[in-house]
Write an enzyme that holds these catalytic residues in place. Structure first.
Site, mmCIF file in Angstrom:
data_model
loop_
_atom_site.group_PDB
_atom_site.id
_atom_site.type_symbol
_atom_site.label_atom_id
_atom_site.label_comp_id
_atom_site.label_asym_id
_atom_site.label_seq_id
_atom_site.Cartn_x
_atom_site.Cartn_y
_atom_site.Cartn_z
ATOM 1 N N SER A 121 13.498 -30.577 47.688
ATOM 2 C CA SER A 121 13.644 -30.670 45.932
ATOM 3 C C SER A 121 13.591 -29.680 45.024
ATOM 4 C CB SER A 121 13.005 -31.511 44.747
ATOM 5 O OG SER A 121 12.450 -31.990 43.782
ATOM 6 N N ARG A 157 7.364 -38.330 32.702
ATOM 7 C CA ARG A 157 7.011 -38.481 34.350
ATOM 8 C C ARG A 157 6.799 -39.635 34.338
ATOM 9 N NH1 ARG A 157 5.908 -35.828 38.425
ATOM 10 N NH2 ARG A 157 3.720 -36.740 39.992
ATOM 11 N N ASP A 167 17.152 -41.235 49.608
ATOM 12 C CA ASP A 167 17.541 -40.265 48.680
ATOM 13 C C ASP A 167 18.484 -40.476 47.819
ATOM 14 O OD1 ASP A 167 16.615 -38.007 46.575
ATOM 15 O OD2 ASP A 167 16.178 -36.998 47.945
ATOM 16 N N HIS A 213 13.563 -39.736 47.386
ATOM 17 C CA HIS A 213 13.281 -38.496 47.317
ATOM 18 C C HIS A 213 12.077 -38.387 48.083
ATOM 19 C CE1 HIS A 213 13.803 -34.329 45.989
ATOM 20 N NE2 HIS A 213 12.678 -35.229 45.288
ATOM 21 N N ASP A 214 10.809 -39.159 47.039
ATOM 22 C CA ASP A 214 9.473 -38.804 47.887
ATOM 23 C C ASP A 214 9.233 -38.667 49.293
ATOM 24 O OD1 ASP A 214 7.985 -37.981 45.303
ATOM 25 O OD2 ASP A 214 6.844 -40.398 45.292
#
Lengths: 384, 384
Positions: free
Chosen positions: A154, A224, A322, A355-356
């Site tokens: 990232s 967040r 992602d 993405h994680d």
């Protein structure tokens, strides 16, 4: 708001009293780089691996976090016998410039001001290149002329690309994971929502919240939450939560503001735990740095030129689900490297975790990383 | 905050003083349905087309909006000689139950309360099925036994599906566009971010902002911003804005909080104009209704059962770059209709405009819609 006093936590660090010039034209009078290391630097100083952390990560890669008490954010990847094997490599990770875990940032004492006055929103804007410059100071300080590898996902991947472009002779191998060479309009748009949410919080107080001991907790939590959605794929959200409701509430209970869907409760939890460990001004500074990032623009619009003549070995890794930094953006980096005749592998890991995935248990990713590093170690003549 | 007094604007409407029962078990003592019509109902009352609006749309489909002064939201689709041809069809559109353009909603006088007391956050939770029930009252009132067609995009498409499931004999043709038969975890998550952003605004005042004449403008604007990102594709954002910066600012100007990227300025504009025309409690009520929507769950988990024995002709339309309600979700509806042996066409329109494509100039979409309606008109024996 039960945020611990982040400034009261001490972190291993090095201070450079000659400061550092920034891309914005300003200069910091003093530069502190907080960092952690794992493993042992060998006699020839050839086994150092720099890990670059993401937006809200920090230097506590593979140990208990001093604020949250949780395990390291990459303790599945970095450690003895793991893909980044600390029995073999000397692993370094520094809190980024602008961060809130000990490196110089908005919570640091302001240059030339009275004691107790912090930078706050007056902290100069920083770039990914500035972050990498600060890391280079640390690496020089540690007496390391060439890093065996620079690895990061990232925003960490942006730093990897910037390292390879800015200090090609200092990077033997580079592994940019789940990243891109620039921030897209959509990336900027999501960051902007988070910033506006912060500005809308009355506890934000124009960025001077620290003067009154308050924390813009609700705004930072919403920021967040929206970011967290972008870290997960639709499939991952469906698998984890679907349309399940929490506790005793049945689907027929149409409680308008209750904790109805599990995904809502999860997001609220993500928001509130984040607020306890992160500084709002750091969030602004660092999201802005990612928005500014455009490696091609630093080289007259030519991404290949960023890597002209490079001898660094690259392994570019993306994840199929992602959507924040899609595979297409990794592929564009690989193409630019190919045009520069670089040594480059490109691997798209099939994963539905979004993405994680780079932070999660993804055996294919871990095998790819371990295999690439082992091959590079052989080429570098690194002792086993 | 320069929001006009939305309650002061008068809208064409019909009031039902016997009220209406709701899915939540409560009942409204009085039901008002505000609506607009275009074209002329024929003698046999067989040419009526109900258009269902989306989350933040309203009944002003094809005329100047009384609050914003802008053109109708579907004036490219509904009008003389257009795909929904008002020279041929009698077009009706009603503000949804829970809305803020004249139909009963959180800004309406509260049942049994003193004059001037509004529902606010105490407005009962409503479902898509409740919205459709209110529309059915209007259609009955207009003396229309069977609608020639029900058409709508996004949340409007959910209403179309609900119409076909609840009143199959009253719907000759149904066109659900860019929609789904349920809200996914990701859809719910984005809605939840918007709601939390609203709750974080001090002007929200626990939902009683109207008592002090305030508007939770910043929270509502952030909610709109995040929603707006989901309406556009990454490609559309890149094409429209890319990484362009605004005004005199150059890419080297690292002004931290300035109007730097065009996409940021665009989102802020979207947020602030939305606040002028929309009520925050309506936003909560309506987003909640979309989250509740799960047509299969209303039929023991079997989506086909919702359409058992239907004689309605369906044309399901999706857009290839819509990631909010992806083509896969439209395809799932088409499959369920096939299993119910329904008459169904399914068309995915190639477009890079994202979810918003149904509101934009998409000739393939408009041709598909016009063609389907013309074919149905022939089958229905509608005079040319």
């Amino acid at each position: 708001m039960d945020q611990p006093d982040l400034a009261a936590v001490t972190h291993q660090h090095v201070a450079f009293d000659d400061g550092m010039a920034l891309d914005c034209g300003m200069a910091l009078g003093r530069l502190v780089v907080a960092y952690r290391t794992y493993g042992t630097l060998n006699a020839s100083r050839s086994n150092a691996v720099l890990v670059c952390h993401a937006l809200t990560g920090d230097q506590y890669v593979a140990e208990t976090h001093p604020v949250t008490g949780k395990g390291g954010w990459w303790d599945m990847v970095v450690g003895p016998g793991l893909p980044v094997d600390t029995d073999r490599y000397f692993v370094i990770c520094a809190n980024v410039l602008g961060g809130c875990m000990g490196s110089t940032g908005p919570r640091s004492p302001r240059d030339g001001a009275a004691p107790g006055v912090l930078w706050g929103t007056d902290f100069p804007p920083v770039t990914i290149r500035d972050m990498v410059r600060a890391q280079k100071r640390l690496i020089d300080h540690l007496g390391i002329a060439r890093l065996f590898a620079v690895i990061g996902g990232s925003m960490g991947g942006m730093q990897v690309l910037e390292w390879a472009a800015s200090y090609p002779e200092s990077v033997f191998a580079a592994v940019p994971v789940a990243t891109a060479a620039y921030h897209s309009a959509q990336n900027i748009a999501f960051n902007e929502v988070g910033r506006q949410s912060l500005f809308a919080d009355p506890d934000w107080r124009g960025g001077r919240y620290w003067e009154s001991g308050s924390v813009p907790a609700r705004g930072l939590a919403v920021a967040r939450m929206v970011a967290h959605i972008t870290y997960l794929s639709e499939q991952a959200l469906t698998r984890k939560f679907g349309r399940r409701v929490r506790g005793g509430a049945a689907a027929g209970d149409l409680a308008l503001f209750g904790d109805m869907f599990e995904v809502e409760s999860y997001l609220r939890h993500q928001g509130s735990t984040f607020v306890r460990r992160f500084d709002a001004n750091s969030y602004l500074t660092i999201t802005r740095a990612t928005d500014y990032f455009d490696l091609a623009a630093e080289h007259d619009g030519n991404l290949s030129a960023a890597f002209a003549g490079t001898r660094t070995r690259f392994c570019i890794i993306s994840f199929s689900s992602d959507w924040l930094y899609p595979t297409a953006e990794s592929r564009a980096v690989a193409r630019a490297l190919n045009r520069a005749a670089a040594n480059v592998s490109f691997v798209e890991i099939a994963s539905d975790k979004g993405h994680d995935a780079f932070l999660l248990d993804e055996p294919d990713f871990h095998r790819t990383l371990a295999g690439f590093l082992a091959g590079c170690a052989e080429h570098a003549g690194l002792p086993e």
